[in-house]
Motif scaffolding. Structure first.
Motif, mmCIF file in Angstrom:
data_model
loop_
_atom_site.group_PDB
_atom_site.id
_atom_site.type_symbol
_atom_site.label_atom_id
_atom_site.label_comp_id
_atom_site.label_asym_id
_atom_site.label_seq_id
_atom_site.Cartn_x
_atom_site.Cartn_y
_atom_site.Cartn_z
ATOM 1 N N LEU A 37 -10.710 10.459 -12.346
ATOM 2 C CA LEU A 37 -11.169 11.105 -13.571
ATOM 3 C C LEU A 37 -12.118 10.138 -14.262
ATOM 4 N N THR A 76 -9.773 5.224 -20.661
ATOM 5 C CA THR A 76 -9.375 5.627 -19.317
ATOM 6 C C THR A 76 -8.718 6.994 -19.367
ATOM 7 N N ALA A 77 -8.864 7.739 -18.242
ATOM 8 C CA ALA A 77 -8.190 9.016 -18.058
ATOM 9 C C ALA A 77 -7.377 8.919 -16.773
ATOM 10 N N THR A 78 -6.088 9.155 -16.878
ATOM 11 C CA THR A 78 -5.175 8.955 -15.753
ATOM 12 C C THR A 78 -4.527 10.274 -15.358
ATOM 13 N N ALA A 120 -14.218 9.071 -17.709
ATOM 14 C CA ALA A 120 -14.144 9.242 -19.160
ATOM 15 C C ALA A 120 -15.363 8.571 -19.774
ATOM 16 N N VAL A 127 -14.497 14.150 -20.008
ATOM 17 C CA VAL A 127 -13.690 13.841 -18.824
ATOM 18 C C VAL A 127 -14.109 14.777 -17.695
ATOM 19 N N THR A 185 -2.443 13.594 -24.328
ATOM 20 C CA THR A 185 -2.126 14.138 -23.009
ATOM 21 C C THR A 185 -2.533 15.614 -22.975
ATOM 22 N N PHE A 190 -3.266 15.130 -17.464
ATOM 23 C CA PHE A 190 -3.802 13.769 -17.466
ATOM 24 C C PHE A 190 -3.710 13.219 -18.885
ATOM 25 N N THR A 191 -3.737 11.901 -18.968
ATOM 26 C CA THR A 191 -3.624 11.205 -20.253
ATOM 27 C C THR A 191 -4.874 10.370 -20.487
ATOM 28 N N VAL A 192 -5.405 10.483 -21.687
ATOM 29 C CA VAL A 192 -6.555 9.674 -22.098
ATOM 30 C C VAL A 192 -6.049 8.598 -23.055
#
Length: 727
Positions: A580, A565-567, A582, A602, A511, A716-718
């Motif tokens: 986002l 994924t990046a959220t 990735a 990202v 994160t 954001f979280t990857v």
């Protein structure tokens, strides 16, 4: 008739003759209680007394109340019976008390007067034995001369028959079966009996001449049987070189504490748990403070627990050569260095002593724990991996090492979390990809101060070392005793996800939060977030001069991808962040954040909306004010002489939307036209129709944002699954 008479001083019994008085119940039978003075009762009493005293055959007779009573005759008969039983018992006791030899050759007409007299005579099998009267034969007895046992009158008291039967191996009912054992003579069974000793030292002290081939000795200290093969018990040892840094040495207590740790285990057997003491150049039992090749001294360690488990499972002893030293990088352990040279020297001396003392060494192996200093100094993953594999190859070649058992370096809690992964994945990769190198223990990373398995954030407690030692011993048993090609720990590194099992599949998770104070993106770790990173070393905005993306550096090589994924968080979405992207990068700079050359890029795409006033200046929207959000830092406008407006912006990937900001009554409504002459990916121009100088609303959908123009606490979280192939 004559009656019996009582005389003073004794009882005289007259001869019995026929008795004619009725022997039935008393005459009156009144049933009156005892003490009655009734004449009838007195008559009955007199009659009963006459029968009780004088009846010649009757043993019982009822009194006047109907209760059976013993007659005098009945008491005489009972006495004679008791006397005979007592006599029989005395005869048996005398017979068992000892024997008197009748010194007369066996023949007929020999008188045997007592049960303890014996005669020497041949038995049915032809062997001479001693014979005595059986308990059921009355004495005196006169022999018939027909041969023993004369129809059961005699029984043997010699051992000739028993010896013959005990030596018989052919008859299933003879031999050792007579004493609850089958298949061999009693002599052989006794000679092959299991011998019990306390420890290996006692085992080695058994005289060879006292053993027969196949005989077992049970050693209580190691709970194992050892079989004599005709020459020895087949005792052998496995040699283990201990190499690495402080957790290989063992630091269960502080440097100021030289006492034995409370949880340090006793050796299972001092003759089976040995090490080379370089100070005295001798092989001695392992101690909690054993010294290493470069004078490092243990203060509790993993190797007693290792040896205890290993010996108890295999029955083979452990010989340790301690050669670890705290605080070393992998490069300092390499061939040609001081520590490698010291290892070579001490191993040579150890080998000479083993040979001189006749130790049988079954195999030679390596026990290795290292990596904390490389984590601290942020050695790049590939640099460490090359040095690590080269070191193991050299040790295997130079010292004839069969298997190398590696304890995966842990997660030191006194340094940043992002330093952990690079060295771990390098060690893991070598062990799971190359033969002979066994990932023997992977749980050191779960040791923490909170669970009591780390003492100071880096070094284990004695309890932690015991777990590590036992776990590595289990792996060593599999690899050495059963010659398994890989360890259970290595097997668990494959097939964790439903994916090809020839690759190591890892989870990527991290994160990132924008710090508005410093203007930088921060990788969250255990110290500032509930999120935890996995397989990620750090983040950097690129290109440095004019960033358009964030590069997230990976410590594994991502040779295959199972989704990344990046959220964005809610705040980013509320501020117009649309998506986002990735993307995996395979040519990233490998010397940043201990990277592997693999990274994730990202990019942030945002729907940007703003107002351009009549003077050509940009204002926020929908709150038309002079305060501009940070993401508009990359947007500028310029009012031209012809009242057209030119807007410079980050790359907009979709068609811009422009509309006039009309008055509340729409009296000045008009339309807006794009200008074609300056149109490009980052520039657009417009002009309000009729030349009216009115404000305009501009929307730039899906615009790629400079990541450093973010807003405080955007995050954001990857997440993803990547694979790393073997060599």
């Amino acid at each position: 008739m004559r009656r019996r008479s009582f005389l003073k001083g004794g009882l005289v019994l007259s001869a019995a003759y026929p008795y004619t008085v009725s022997s039935s119940m008393t005459t009156y039978k009144t049933g009156n209680p005892i003490g009655s003075e009734s004449p009838k009762d007195l008559y009955d009493n007199a009659q009963n007394l006459d029968i009780l005293l004088n009846h010649p055959t009757k043993t019982e007779h009822p009194d006047r109340l109907g209760v059976p009573r013993k007659t005098w005759h009945g008491m005489e008969v009972g006495y004679e019976s008791i006397s005979q039983e007592a006599l029989d018992r005395v005869s048996q006791a005398v017979a068992s008390a000892g024997y008197q030899y009748i010194d007369t050759p066996y023949a007929g007409s020999i008188t045997v007067d007592d049960y303890n007299q014996v005669i020497r005579a041949q038995g049915p099998a032809g062997d001479y034995e001693f014979w005595k009267l059986s308990a059921g034969t009355p004495v005196p007895y006169i022999t018939t001369g027909a041969g023993m046992p004369e129809g059961g009158a005699f029984v043997s008291v010699g051992d000739a028959a028993l010896r013959s039967e005990l030596a018989n191996q052919s008859d299933a009912e003879s031999g050792s079966s007579l004493v609850g054992h089958r298949g061999e003579s009693v002599s052989d069974a006794i000679n092959k009996r299991t011998v019990y000793v306390e420890n290996i030292s006692e085992l080695n002290s058994i005289p060879p001449e006292s053993m027969v081939e196949g005989q077992e000795v049970y050693v209580k200290s190691v709970s194992r049987h050892y079989t004599w093969n005709g020459n020895d018990f087949g005792l052998s040892y496995d040699l283990f070189i201990i190499y690495g840094q402080s957790n290989a040495v063992g630091q269960a207590t502080a440097s100021s504490d030289s006492s034995r740790p409370a949880d340090y285990p006793d050796n299972i057997d001092d003759s089976m748990v040995l090490y080379w003491d370089k100070r005295i150049q001798e092989i001695v039992p392992v101690t909690y403070n054993m010294i290493h090749a470069m004078h490092g001294i243990a203060r509790g360690h993993a190797w007693a627990a290792f040896a205890n488990r290993y010996v108890s499972v295999t029955g083979r002893g452990c010989l340790f050569l301690p050669a670890a030293q705290g605080g070393l990088e992998i490069r300092e352990l390499a061939k040609g260095g001081t520590f490698y040279t010291a290892l070579d020297s001490e191993l040579s001396a150890f080998d000479l002593s083993l040979s001189a003392q006749g130790y049988v060494v079954n195999s030679r192996n390596l026990l290795f724990h290292q990596g904390e200093t490389d984590q601290l100094n942020q050695t790049p993953r590939d640099v460490y991996q090359d040095a690590f594999s080269t070191l193991l190859d050299n040790i295997r070649t130079d010292f004839s090492v069969g298997k190398s058992f590696i304890a995966l370096v842990g997660n030191p809690q006194n340094r940043t979390e992002r330093t952990w992964s690079a060295i771990q994945v390098a060690q893991e990769y070598v062990c799971t990809s190359l033969p002979h190198y066994v990932l023997a223990y992977t749980k050191f990373g779960s040791f923490t101060l909170e669970n009591g398995l780390l003492r100071d954030g880096v070094h284990a407690t004695q309890n932690g070392y015991n777990f590590m030692g036992e776990g590595m011993a289990d792996a060593a048993v599999d690899a050495i005793s059963y010659d398994l090609g890989t360890s259970k720990n290595a097997q668990q590194r494959y097939g964790v996800v439903n994916a090809p099992e020839d690759q190591i599949w890892r989870q990527v998770s991290a994160t990132f939060v924008f710090d508005g104070t410093t203007g930088e993106w921060v990788l969250q770790d255990k110290d500032n977030s509930a999120f935890r990173i996995a397989s990620v070393g750090g983040v950097q905005a690129l290109p440095v001069a004019s960033p358009d993306r964030l590069r997230i550096f990976l410590t594994p090589r991502a040779t295959a991808v199972l989704g990344i994924t990046a959220t964005p968080n809610v705040r980013m979405v509320d501020d117009g962040v649309q998506t986002l992207s990735a993307d995996l990068v395979t040519n990233a700079q490998a010397d940043i954040f201990q990277g592997s050359g693999y990274a994730i890029d990202v990019r942030i795409y945002q729907n940007i909306s703003f107002v351009v006033n009549t003077d050509g200046n940009i204002r926020s929207y929908p709150d038309v004010s002079n305060t501009l959000p940070s993401w508009l830092n990359g947007v500028s406008s310029d009012l031209q002489a012809d009242n057209s407006v030119v807007i410079n912006h980050p790359a907009c990937r979709q068609v811009p939307i422009l509309t006039q900001l009309a008055s509340s009554d729409f009296s000045n409504a008009s339309f807006v036209s794009f200008g074609d002459s300056q149109r490009s990916d980052t520039v657009l121009s417009y002009k309000v129709s009729g030349g009216q100088n009115t404000a305009c609303v501009v929307c730039l959908p899906h615009t790629k944002l400079n990541p450093l123009n973010a807003v405080d606490l955007w995050s954001f979280t990857v997440t993803g699954i990547i694979a790393e192939a073997r060599y």
